[in-house]
Design a protein around this motif. Sequence first.
Motif, PDB file in Angstrom:
ATOM      1  N   LEU A 141     100.749  15.690  37.822  1.00 23.08           N
ATOM      2  CA  LEU A 141      99.352  15.743  37.406  1.00 23.08           C
ATOM      3  C   LEU A 141      99.206  16.737  36.265  1.00 23.08           C
ATOM      4  O   LEU A 141      99.586  17.897  36.404  1.00 23.08           O
ATOM      5  CB  LEU A 141      98.457  16.173  38.561  1.00 23.08           C
ATOM      6  N   ASP A 142      98.644  16.289  35.162  1.00 21.82           N
ATOM      7  CA  ASP A 142      98.386  17.168  34.031  1.00 21.82           C
ATOM      8  C   ASP A 142      96.936  17.639  34.158  1.00 21.82           C
ATOM      9  O   ASP A 142      96.007  17.007  33.654  1.00 21.82           O
ATOM     10  CB  ASP A 142      98.619  16.413  32.720  1.00 21.82           C
ATOM     11  N   ILE A 143      96.748  18.767  34.848  1.00 19.48           N
ATOM     12  CA  ILE A 143      95.426  19.287  35.153  1.00 19.48           C
ATOM     13  C   ILE A 143      94.808  19.879  33.889  1.00 19.48           C
ATOM     14  O   ILE A 143      95.432  20.674  33.196  1.00 19.48           O
ATOM     15  CB  ILE A 143      95.491  20.364  36.262  1.00 19.48           C
ATOM     16  N   LEU A 144      93.567  19.497  33.595  1.00 18.30           N
ATOM     17  CA  LEU A 144      92.802  19.960  32.438  1.00 18.30           C
ATOM     18  C   LEU A 144      93.558  19.779  31.126  1.00 18.30           C
ATOM     19  O   LEU A 144      93.537  20.630  30.247  1.00 18.30           O
ATOM     20  CB  LEU A 144      92.379  21.427  32.620  1.00 18.30           C
ATOM     21  N   ALA A 145      94.240  18.671  30.997  1.00 18.97           N
ATOM     22  CA  ALA A 145      95.006  18.381  29.784  1.00 18.97           C
ATOM     23  C   ALA A 145      94.057  18.070  28.637  1.00 18.97           C
ATOM     24  O   ALA A 145      92.948  17.581  28.834  1.00 18.97           O
ATOM     25  CB  ALA A 145      95.931  17.200  30.020  1.00 18.97           C
ATOM     26  N   ASP A 146      94.516  18.371  27.432  1.00 17.76           N
ATOM     27  CA  ASP A 146      93.737  18.027  26.248  1.00 17.76           C
ATOM     28  C   ASP A 146      93.875  16.532  26.007  1.00 17.76           C
ATOM     29  O   ASP A 146      94.953  16.042  25.692  1.00 17.76           O
ATOM     30  CB  ASP A 146      94.251  18.798  25.031  1.00 17.76           C
ATOM     31  N   ARG A 147      92.786  15.828  26.207  1.00 19.17           N
ATOM     32  CA  ARG A 147      92.789  14.382  26.025  1.00 19.17           C
ATOM     33  C   ARG A 147      92.019  14.042  24.763  1.00 19.17           C
ATOM     34  O   ARG A 147      91.017  14.690  24.461  1.00 19.17           O
ATOM     35  CB  ARG A 147      92.147  13.693  27.228  1.00 19.17           C
ATOM     36  N   PRO A 148      92.451  13.023  24.031  1.00 19.44           N
ATOM     37  CA  PRO A 148      91.698  12.640  22.827  1.00 19.44           C
ATOM     38  C   PRO A 148      90.307  12.149  23.222  1.00 19.44           C
ATOM     39  O   PRO A 148      90.126  11.583  24.307  1.00 19.44           O
ATOM     40  CB  PRO A 148      92.535  11.511  22.219  1.00 19.44           C
ATOM     41  N   PRO A 149      89.319  12.370  22.346  1.00 17.18           N
ATOM     42  CA  PRO A 149      87.958  11.909  22.680  1.00 17.18           C
ATOM     43  C   PRO A 149      87.911  10.392  22.795  1.00 17.18           C
ATOM     44  O   PRO A 149      88.665   9.685  22.147  1.00 17.18           O
ATOM     45  CB  PRO A 149      87.106  12.404  21.500  1.00 17.18           C
ATOM     46  N   GLU A 150      87.010   9.938  23.646  1.00  9.68           N
ATOM     47  CA  GLU A 150      86.872   8.495  23.843  1.00  9.68           C
ATOM     48  C   GLU A 150      86.316   7.851  22.574  1.00  9.68           C
ATOM     49  O   GLU A 150      85.422   8.394  21.932  1.00  9.68           O
ATOM     50  CB  GLU A 150      85.921   8.211  25.006  1.00  9.68           C
ATOM     51  N   LYS A 151      86.829   6.717  22.232  1.00  7.42           N
ATOM     52  CA  LYS A 151      86.370   6.000  21.051  1.00  7.42           C
ATOM     53  C   LYS A 151      85.314   5.001  21.484  1.00  7.42           C
ATOM     54  O   LYS A 151      85.587   4.102  22.271  1.00  7.42           O
ATOM     55  CB  LYS A 151      87.550   5.315  20.372  1.00  7.42           C
ATOM     56  N   LYS A 152      84.107   5.184  20.952  1.00  7.71           N
ATOM     57  CA  LYS A 152      82.982   4.383  21.399  1.00  7.71           C
ATOM     58  C   LYS A 152      83.083   2.923  20.982  1.00  7.71           C
ATOM     59  O   LYS A 152      82.660   2.036  21.690  1.00  7.71           O
ATOM     60  CB  LYS A 152      81.683   4.982  20.880  1.00  7.71           C
ATOM     61  N   PHE A 153      83.623   2.669  19.802  1.00  3.59           N
ATOM     62  CA  PHE A 153      83.651   1.298  19.300  1.00  3.59           C
ATOM     63  C   PHE A 153      85.053   0.707  19.324  1.00  3.59           C
ATOM     64  O   PHE A 153      85.390  -0.134  18.506  1.00  3.59           O
ATOM     65  CB  PHE A 153      83.062   1.259  17.888  1.00  3.59           C
ATOM     66  N   GLU A 154      85.858   1.150  20.264  1.00  3.37           N
ATOM     67  CA  GLU A 154      87.231   0.646  20.382  1.00  3.37           C
ATOM     68  C   GLU A 154      87.241  -0.845  20.706  1.00  3.37           C
ATOM     69  O   GLU A 154      88.066  -1.587  20.212  1.00  3.37           O
ATOM     70  CB  GLU A 154      87.975   1.439  21.461  1.00  3.37           C
ATOM     71  N   TRP A 155      86.289  -1.296  21.536  1.00  2.00           N
ATOM     72  CA  TRP A 155      86.236  -2.717  21.908  1.00  2.00           C
ATOM     73  C   TRP A 155      85.887  -3.585  20.702  1.00  2.00           C
ATOM     74  O   TRP A 155      86.394  -4.685  20.547  1.00  2.00           O
ATOM     75  CB  TRP A 155      85.237  -2.942  23.043  1.00  2.00           C
TER      76      TRP A 155
END
Length: 196
Positions: A141-155
């Motif tokens: 488990l990578d706790i509090l990992a830096d994740r890229p922001p969600e892309k709103k218009f990816e779909w």
Amino acid sequence: MAKPTTEVALISVIVALFLVSTTFASSDAPFIVAHKKVSLNRLKSGAEKVSVSIDLYNQGTVTAYDVSLSDDSWTQDVFDLAGGNTSKSWERIDAGSLVSHSFVLESKVKTMFYGAPAVIKFRIPTKAALQEAYSTPMPPLDILADRPPEKKFEWAKMLLTKYGSLVSVISIVVLFVYLVATPSKSSALKGSKKRR
């Protein structure tokens, strides 16, 4: 060189095959299979919620008695118990039945956590000693990992790359049909002048 997760998966498969082969050797016994599922959910408070669910299946032909589950691999310096309990006991688990247990932890520490499988102990009426089983291992488990922001218009981007050329061709054909089928204004004006 194999990755650590591949080695863990290979060891898990070997252990599972060994356990299945011992089940066929002694057909009149309970056979406990435990599946441990973990999910992470980032909270707005800067913490991460860890939801743990463990399913126990008795795939044997006999009831298991005095079943106890213990999942104590969650260190207190990283995790706080937010709901439920890390251990649970049942009086019996009948052959072919399923029981589940879940609890919630919270962590404010950024770390890579490697947890151990849960330990299940149960009693068989024909044996005096408690039997022991383990749950499936969980991935790190990578706790509090830096994740890229969600892309709103990816779909929209995915649809455009997948169907963009098809939409272009259909649009051109529809435009062509529209231009051919509708009369132009200049020819309509000429026709109205000739009638007068």
